[in-house]
Write an enzyme that holds these catalytic residues in place. Structure first.
Site, PDB file in Angstrom:
ATOM      1  N   THR A 117       0.870  -1.186   0.000  1.00 12.78           N
ATOM      2  CA  THR A 117       0.000   0.000   0.000  1.00 12.78           C
ATOM      3  C   THR A 117       0.902   1.229   0.000  1.00 12.78           C
ATOM      4  OG1 THR A 117      -0.253  -0.225   2.414  1.00 12.78           O
ATOM      5  CG2 THR A 117      -2.024  -1.103   1.031  1.00 12.78           C
ATOM      6  N   ASN A 146       0.083  10.512   5.447  1.00 13.26           N
ATOM      7  CA  ASN A 146      -1.213  10.196   6.023  1.00 13.26           C
ATOM      8  C   ASN A 146      -2.239  11.312   5.830  1.00 13.26           C
ATOM      9  OD1 ASN A 146      -1.126   7.504   7.613  1.00 13.26           O
ATOM     10  ND2 ASN A 146       0.848   8.464   7.979  1.00 13.26           N
ATOM     11  N   LYS A 153       3.778  -7.060   4.145  1.00 14.51           N
ATOM     12  CA  LYS A 153       3.575  -5.654   3.802  1.00 14.51           C
ATOM     13  C   LYS A 153       3.242  -4.900   5.071  1.00 14.51           C
ATOM     14  CE  LYS A 153       0.250  -3.566   3.377  1.00 14.51           C
ATOM     15  NZ  LYS A 153      -0.431  -2.610   4.345  1.00 14.51           N
ATOM     16  N   GLU A 187       6.531   4.779   7.523  1.00 19.18           N
ATOM     17  CA  GLU A 187       6.180   5.931   6.694  1.00 19.18           C
ATOM     18  C   GLU A 187       7.030   7.154   7.058  1.00 19.18           C
ATOM     19  OE1 GLU A 187       1.560   4.778   5.681  1.00 19.18           O
ATOM     20  OE2 GLU A 187       2.001   5.898   7.514  1.00 19.18           O
ATOM     21  N   SER A 219      -6.204  10.446  -1.232  1.00 12.84           N
ATOM     22  CA  SER A 219      -6.247  11.282  -2.439  1.00 12.84           C
ATOM     23  C   SER A 219      -5.290  10.754  -3.503  1.00 12.84           C
ATOM     24  CB  SER A 219      -5.909  12.715  -2.085  1.00 12.84           C
ATOM     25  OG  SER A 219      -4.631  12.797  -1.509  1.00 12.84           O
ATOM     26  N   THR A 270       0.882  -4.377  12.878  1.00  9.70           N
ATOM     27  CA  THR A 270      -0.022  -4.117  11.767  1.00  9.70           C
ATOM     28  C   THR A 270       0.633  -4.500  10.459  1.00  9.70           C
ATOM     29  OG1 THR A 270      -0.972  -2.287  12.930  1.00  9.70           O
ATOM     30  CG2 THR A 270      -1.296  -2.324  10.584  1.00  9.70           C
TER      31      THR A 270
END
EC number: 2.3.1.35
Length: 491
Positions: free
Chosen positions: A239, A486, A265, A363, A491, A276
């Site tokens: 993702t 995030n 992932k 991230e 979008s 997670t």
């Protein structure tokens, strides 16, 4: 990474499910009752020791050839425009695993061109086991896997279907029906039962899975099934990941070599219990489902439950382990069988390798940090303190700013609400003491500390002075890029 849709203006408060309810969960809960299971207790202690001893070596080996940070993620996977993490590691060479076939395709859950569908087919007689999120909301594919593994006992699982781009979480009966329809379609094509098909999803929460996108592509994807597509599998499930994650090892069972391979992932919404992510591991060893469940439950504790990126637990966490039995090694029915000793070590190695790669792809991450707590009242207490340090926004932003702000470490230790002896607390960055015996260290050197935390990878260790409990958690820094990723996730 699994996120909520932008349409909701309120946060949904949920209480994590901390108790086991079904047979699969009970198998995991039994692991925790060490006093009533001497075998599990012994394996757990050995596993914790190995994780502590070998984690640094694993991380060093994994980081030998980091991918360049300036180029966008390759292969059309992941979110467009994201640069590869500076902490990235190359995807390993993974040979075919006997009894496993893999295919990927594009179902169209993303607007941009990329593969977002993974199909795996397993040989008849494959055993399976799983560990899943304890999140109070959960998801339709998680519910499906838990229910089917309970019904079959993990015996003769034949397929796995994974989609990226839609979590199919918080979708009620329509989401559950979508999962069932996909499992039915795959079962018909592979001549197996619905319950022999495992499911997993990742993406936006609150969006019902459009199962027709998957079922329409099945005939084409099935023609691509091959034994040599692990790298494609790693890319298809991404993702906001910036690089595909894989791990591989070989072990010996009673003189016969067996292989263990996996992909995972995860980049954000990463926190212990369990971490997670999605992870799928396969071996050609022959291991009975009950023994497989014990092993995967045990080693999740020392691997995926010891990493954190941002402290947020997901609705879709899934770790599935498949054993095809195609290696020619004898079938093992007990997790403590001495013939499994090397396999247990290598399985833990593969899981830890995958778990550490999640942190490396946090991230916006620029720092990979190992946090060890010693001298705690118990291992559980040490783990809570380490996790509190690792998830503190103040600590993580200090890491991002290359500031050896040991006062923030002490702050996090105190707010963990675990027993500590203030007058005995020590804090080290690498081999450099920042604090000792409850005070700033006499040998404290700000220049050396600052130089040390400019490294991409470093260690922080704390001793809280009340006992012998210890634990290690791996984390990353918190940067402006985390907010950027995030802030426009949908979008």
């Amino acid at each position: 990474m699994t996120k909520t849709p932008k349409a909701s203006g309120k946060k949904i408060a949920v209480k994590a499910q901390e108790t086991a309810s079904g047979p699969v969960e009970r198998a995991g809960a039994a692991i925790e009752r060490a006093l009533v299971d001497p075998l599990t207790s012994a394996l757990k202690r050995a596993g914790l020791r190995r994780a502590q001893k070998n984690a640094g070596e694993t991380a060093s080996a994994a980081s030998a050839t980091p991918a360049p940070a300036s180029k966008p993620a390759s292969g059309g996977a992941g979110k467009p425009g994201l640069a590869i993490s500076p902490l990235a590691v190359p995807f390993p060479k993974i040979p075919p695993i006997a009894g496993v076939e893999i295919a990927t395709g594009r179902a169209g859950f993303y607007k941009h061109e990329r593969e977002d569908l993974l199909l795996m087919r397993f040989a008849e007689g494959t055993s399976a086991a799983g560990v899943f999120t304890r999140h109070g909301v959960g998801s339709a594919p998680v519910d499906w896997c838990k229910r089917q593994l309970a019904a079959s006992g993990g015996a003769d699982v034949r397929a796995l279907v994974v989609n990226a781009g839609c979590a199919n979480s918080f979708t009620g009966k329509p989401g559950a029906d979508a999962v069932r329809r996909v499992a039915t379609a795959v079962g018909k094509r592979f001549d197996c039962r619905q319950r022999d098909v495992m499911m997993a999803s990742t993406g936006v929460i609150g969006v019902i899975l459009d199962d027709s996108k998957i079922t329409a592509r099945l005939p084409e994807v099935e023609t691509r099934l091959t034994a040599d597509a692990w790298a494609q599998a790693g890319r298809a499930i991404m993702t906001t990941d910036t690089f595909p994650k894989g791990a591989y090892a070989t072990a010996v069972i009673d003189g016969v070599e067996v292989k263990i391979a996996g992909v995972a992932k995860g980049s954000g919404m990463i926190a212990p219990d369990m971490a997670t992510m999605l992870a799928f591991v396969a071996t050609d060893a022959a291991i009975a489902p009950a023994a497989l469940q014990t092993l995967v439950s045990l080693y999740t504790r020392t691997t995926f439950n010891c990493v954190t990126v941002d402290g947020d637990r997901s609705t879709n966490d899934t770790l599935l382990l498949f054993a095809t039995g195609q290696s020619g090694a004898p079938k093992i029915s007990r997790p403590g069988d001495k013939r499994l000793a090397d396999f247990r070590d290598k399985l833990e190695h593969v899981l830890l390798d995958l778990a550490l790669q999640l942190v490396r792809d946090g991230e916006g991450a620029t720092k990979f940090v190992k946090i060890t707590v010693n001298g705690a009242e118990s291992p559980a207490s040490a783990r809570k303190i380490a996790r509190t340090i690792a998830e503190s926004p103040l600590v993580k932003t200090a890491f991002a700013g290359e500031d050896a702000n040991w006062g923030r470490i002490v702050m996090a230790v105190g707010r963990a609400d675990e027993p500590v002896a203030r007058e005995k607390i020590s804090v080290k960055f690498g081999d450099l003491y920042a604090a000792r015996d409850g005070l700033i260290s006499p040998e404290y050197d700000e220049a050396k500390m600052s130089a040390y935390v400019k490294n991409q990878e470093f260690e922080v260790s704390v001793d809280v002075g009340v006992g012998k409990g210890s634990a290690t958690v791996w984390t990353c820094d918190l940067t402006k890029q985390y907010v950027a990723i995030n802030g426009d996730y949908r979008s």
